[in-house]
Write a protein that holds these residues in place. Structure first.
Motif: not given
Length: 254
Positions: A200-206, A211-216
């Motif tokens: 998720m910190a590298r990039g996830m398909a939306q 593809v975007r990084t996501e907050a954790r």
């Protein structure tokens, strides 16, 4: 320690060798519980326990939650050593490969169902048997449902289906447990920072194809929430709660 609970309180955490399960098991130890760490790898469980200053109140029970015989053996150990169980946290789970449904091998589907859903069923069935017969009767079961119990990610049909099914398991068992003092609830977690969510910190398909990084969020916040749910008297139940990274793409449009 709440006076309405027997002392010591006994908890079983599945998938306790790493990630959310490990954090929650350690937090329960910190809160005064006696904790059984369950997972498939005995070495990981022993290492997790050894890292706690309260290791004397913990022990490892290795076993695959998708294996009916292994689950029964774990609960028999609990019965012999403690005579009761006050909390089961059904946490063990696996992600499946991010693939369109028409490319997903049936063995990957079955792996997700076996571990994420059947594993929770088998542990819950054994917990009901013990909690109904112990004195004082009753106990609490908390299921790890995931944000995917509400909304899917792209190409996650197996994982999402099992987590929606977990919601049904929670509701059904919450109803059936009433007569026996068994409270059943669910914690839906979004983007806790563990090895499983490193992508998720590298990039996830939306949902929009980007593809975007996501907050954790720190996994300790999940552990705090779990301990709070577990600490309630059995006359009160958190049926569903969601804890998530504030900035994750969950609330809003694709």
């Amino acid at each position: 320690m709440n006076a309405s609970h027997p002392t010591p309180r006994i908890a079983l955490v599945t998938g306790a060798g790493s990630g959310i399960g490990k954090a929650c098991a350690l937090a329960l130890l910190e809160a005064g519980w006696t904790v059984i760490f369950n997972g498939r790898r005995a070495d990981a469980l022993e290492a997790a326990i050894a890292g706690s200053p309260h290791a004397a109140r913990a022990w490892a029970a290795a076993g695959d939650v998708s294996d009916e015989v292994a689950v029964a053996a774990v609960f028999e150990q609990i019965r012999q050593r403690h005579g009761r169980l006050d909390l089961l946290f059904n946490n063990a789970g696996v992600f499946t490969a991010g693939l369109p449904i028409d490319e997903l091998p049936v063995q990957e589907w079955r792996r997700a169902v076996d571990i994420n859903l059947t594993g929770a069923f088998l542990c819950t069935r054994e917990a009901f048997r013990l909690m109904k017969s112990q004195d004082p009767r009753g106990g609490r079961i908390i299921n790890n449902g995931s944000i995917s119990a509400h909304a899917p990610r792209p190409d996650s049909v197996a994982y999402t289906s099992t987590k929606h099914a977990m919601t049904g398991l929670t509701k059904s068992c919450a109803l059936d447990g009433r007569a026996f003092g068994i409270a059943v609830g669910q914690i839906d977690i979004g983007n806790a920072a563990t090895d499983m969510t490193a992508a998720m910190a590298r990039g996830m398909a939306q949902a929009d194809g980007n593809v975007r990084t996501e907050a954790r969020m720190e996994v300790r916040h999940v552990a705090d929430a779990l301990v709070q749910m577990a600490s309630l008297p059995l006359s009160a139940n958190v049926l569903f709660t969601t804890i998530m990274a504030t900035g994750m793409p969950f609330v809003g449009r694709g």
